[in-house]
Write a protein that holds these residues in place. Structure first.
Motif, short mmCIF file in Angstrom:
data_model
loop_
_atom_site.label_atom_id
_atom_site.label_comp_id
_atom_site.label_asym_id
_atom_site.label_seq_id
_atom_site.Cartn_x
_atom_site.Cartn_y
_atom_site.Cartn_z
N UNK A 43 39.64 52.37 42.44
CA UNK A 43 38.32 51.79 42.19
C UNK A 43 38.42 50.27 42.10
N UNK A 44 39.39 49.82 41.30
CA UNK A 44 39.56 48.38 41.12
C UNK A 44 39.89 47.68 42.44
N UNK A 46 39.23 48.69 45.43
CA UNK A 46 38.08 48.71 46.34
C UNK A 46 37.02 47.70 45.90
N UNK A 47 36.77 47.69 44.58
CA UNK A 47 35.74 46.78 44.07
C UNK A 47 36.16 45.32 44.24
N UNK A 48 37.46 45.06 44.18
CA UNK A 48 37.94 43.67 44.29
C UNK A 48 38.52 43.40 45.68
N UNK A 49 38.02 44.14 46.67
CA UNK A 49 38.64 44.04 48.00
C UNK A 49 38.47 42.66 48.64
N UNK A 50 37.46 41.91 48.20
CA UNK A 50 37.30 40.57 48.75
C UNK A 50 38.19 39.54 48.06
N UNK A 51 38.96 40.01 47.12
CA UNK A 51 39.86 39.11 46.39
C UNK A 51 41.27 39.67 46.44
N UNK A 57 46.87 42.17 39.99
CA UNK A 57 46.20 42.24 38.69
C UNK A 57 45.74 43.68 38.43
N UNK A 186 41.92 45.08 33.30
CA UNK A 186 41.54 44.91 34.72
C UNK A 186 40.60 43.74 34.98
N UNK A 187 40.21 43.05 33.93
CA UNK A 187 39.41 41.83 34.12
C UNK A 187 39.68 40.91 32.94
N UNK B 55 33.14 48.96 30.58
CA UNK B 55 34.35 48.70 31.36
C UNK B 55 34.01 48.50 32.84
N UNK B 59 34.07 45.13 35.11
CA UNK B 59 34.94 45.13 36.29
C UNK B 59 34.11 44.79 37.54
N UNK B 62 33.31 41.19 37.59
CA UNK B 62 34.50 40.43 38.00
C UNK B 62 34.63 40.45 39.53
N UNK B 63 34.26 41.60 40.11
CA UNK B 63 34.39 41.72 41.57
C UNK B 63 33.32 40.92 42.31
N UNK B 65 30.70 42.08 43.63
CA UNK B 65 30.18 42.82 44.79
C UNK B 65 28.71 43.16 44.66
N UNK B 71 25.81 48.47 38.42
CA UNK B 71 26.90 49.18 37.72
C UNK B 71 26.38 49.88 36.47
N UNK B 194 34.47 57.51 41.73
CA UNK B 194 34.89 56.87 42.98
C UNK B 194 33.92 57.16 44.12
N UNK B 199 30.03 53.13 41.32
CA UNK B 199 30.70 51.82 41.25
C UNK B 199 30.91 51.16 42.61
N UNK B 200 30.80 51.94 43.66
CA UNK B 200 30.95 51.38 45.00
C UNK B 200 29.69 51.73 45.79
#
Lengths: 263, 275
Positions: A43-44, A46-51, A57, A186-187, B55, B59, B62-63, B65, B71, B194, B199-200
């Protein structure tokens, strides 16, 4: 003294070996230390895929989440597990202190929990194609060592607390995500409201995560890492001292009450 | 005279089944949380879910997106799965663990009523959990529901709890014949995080992930809740919610068929008292 240390070490390692074998076939434990952290990592990632710089991390953070979940759901029940298998009475009666055996169990839990970090690393690296470099390996390896030691000693406190206060055991579902949030697994905790920062500073997992993140991905600020190590070491000393006292208290209480083998 | 007697018999059966449905669902729910204690309820149904929302929202932030509201809504609706999957499974599996399953199999009552009754209070409880999550979102995370029609939002929440409870009924039946049900439950719960779009964004998912999300509960109710929050009307969500409820019913009927098969096998082999 040397012989006693050798005996205790041998006992702890034997306990760790037995627990590792037991855990390898326990599906709940496999979920806690592998599946859940892996899904959090996916999940992390995928969510942070642009970074892409954040991939390491996420890997470290999801590993920390597995480590903490293992503390709450597995190490907390280290003594209870002996009760459930009917071996607690024998362990209490033998000359080696119970906390040595519990430390061995916790060693197995923590070492196996590191699987979550390895699994996340493998997925991110092999399947998602991230280039995962640890920026400062010479700081990262000792950080991992101090983390492992601090978590083992923290488990030594949790096991008797779960016995002394069943309410804590029943509350364990609520102990997982708050720590993920407050410890910045995670953040960065800078995202949280400012008033929560002192709570983060009070939590040992925060310093473990900070040392690991700083050495794996951050600027490698030696001052920050050394400060984190010092706090982890201090926490370890405090946990060991408190846990020995707790073990004495519970062993006296269960002998007086005659409830040693009762769940 | 004959007709009146038949009608009276039918009425008696209906009342009897309704009473059985209500009492069975109420008692199984009370028994579950009596056994689990209030601290477990507080930890599992309030502290954990609310912190899970925090959480994944942080997150997500932070992303960068999606918006914060994306979220908060996704993870608040996901809370339905806590009651739907864990609660329902434990209510059905509880009869096995407590040794009351043979008595249920021996009772001359409708299996369907008894089976569905195990989910009823969890559907209500799950809806309350989602509402808790949304209230937290509004109060702590600034979730904007000013455009939302509360009734439509409630419909989306009920659809989420029905579909996840349907899956819970299936998993509950599986729990009668396996010792690893927690592995399946936990894994499915996290896979929902997932694949459901909590979240996505589904637009960002590859086709295979979208396909997996399509056969899982919550996917459509999360989307519906987001549309309602953005000011969507009944027409915007009716199709999504219909499919969501039908999916829940499909899982429930599959679970019921499996439940009856287990009963049949237990009777045939004479193993009811060993379940």
């Amino acid at each position: 003294m040397l012989q006693t240390t050798r005996q205790y070490t041998r006992t702890a390692l034997m306990a760790a070996e037995v627990v590792l074998k037991e855990m390898a076939v326990d599906s709940f434990i496999m979920f806690t230390i592998v599946i859940q952290p892996l899904i959090i990592a996916l999940l992390g990632l995928w969510m942070l895929r642009d970074r892409p710089d954040a991939a390491i991390y996420v890997v470290v953070g999801s590993g920390m989440s597995g480590l903490w979940s293992s503390m709450v759901f597995i190490s907390g029940n280290s003594i209870n597990a002996e009760r459930w298998t009917g071996t607690l009475e024998m362990l209490v009666a033998m000359p080696t202190p119970l906390y040595v055996v519990t430390a061995g169990r916790n060693l197995a839990h923590v070492m196996q929990s590191l699987l979550s970090m390895i699994a996340a690393y493998a997925v991110a690296s092999l399947f998602m194609g991230y280039a995962l470099d640890i920026d400062h390996p010479l700081l990262f390896i000792p950080s991992l060592f101090f983390t492992v030691v601090a978590f083992i000693s923290f488990g030594l406190i949790m096991a008797p607390i779960f016995i002394l206060s069943p309410a804590v055991d029943q509350f364990k579902n609520g102990l997982e995500f708050p720590i993920f949030v407050l410890c910045g697994f995670l953040f960065p905790i800078a995202l949280l409201p400012e008033w929560t920062t002192p709570f983060s500073y009070l939590l040992t997992p925060y310093w473990a995560a900070r040392a690991l993140h700083e050495s794996a991905h951050g600027g490698g600020d030696v001052g920050v890492v050394l400060a984190s190590w010092a706090i982890l070491l201090l926490s370890t000393v405090i946990y060991v001292a408190v846990s020995r006292r707790l073990f004495r208290v519970i062993l006296r209480r269960v002998r007086e009450d005659g409830t040693l083998g009762l769940a | 005279m004959q007709r009146t007697t038949t009608q009276t018999g039918l009425l008696y059966t209906i009342i009897s089944n309704l009473r059985m449905f209500y009492e069975g669902s109420r008692l199984s729910y009370i028994a579950l949380f009596h056994w689990l204690r209030p601290s477990t309820y507080l930890a599992s149904k309030i502290i954990m879910p609310l912190n899970q929302i925090l959480f994944f929202t942080f997150l997500g932030e932070f992303s960068g997106q999606n918006t914060r509201d994306f979220y908060v809504i996704g993870n608040a609706v996901q809370m339905a799965a806590i009651s739907g999957i864990y609660g329902v499974t434990m209510s059905i599996g509880g009869d096995r663990w407590a040794g009351t399953l043979p008595y249920l199999f021996g009772a001359p009552s409708s299996r369907l009523v008894m089976f569905l009754g195990r989910a009823f209070f969890h559907i209500l409880d799950g809806a309350v959990g989602v509402i808790f999550g949304l209230v937290l979102g509004v109060l702590v995370l600034g979730l904007d529901l000013s455009q939302a029609d509360p009734l439509l939002l409630l419909l989306a929440i009920i659809a989420a709890t029905i579909s996840s409870s349907g899956l819970g009924l299936l998993l509950g039946s599986v729990s009668l014949v396996t010792v690893n049900v927690w592995f399946f439950n936990n894994t499915l719960y996290f896979l929902l995080l997932l694949f459901s779009g909590a979240n996505i964004a589904r637009d960002d998912m590859p086709a295979w992930m979208v396909a997996v999300g399509d056969i899982l509960p919550l996917t459509r109710s999360i989307e519906a809740a987001r549309r309602v929050a953005a000011g969507g009307s009944f027409d915007d969500i009716s199709g999504l919610l219909t499919v969501e409820v039908l999916l829940g019913l499909f899982y429930a009927s599959f679970g019921f068929t499996f439940f009856r098969w287990i009963e049949f096998q237990a009777r045939r082999r004479g193993t009811i008292d060993r379940m």
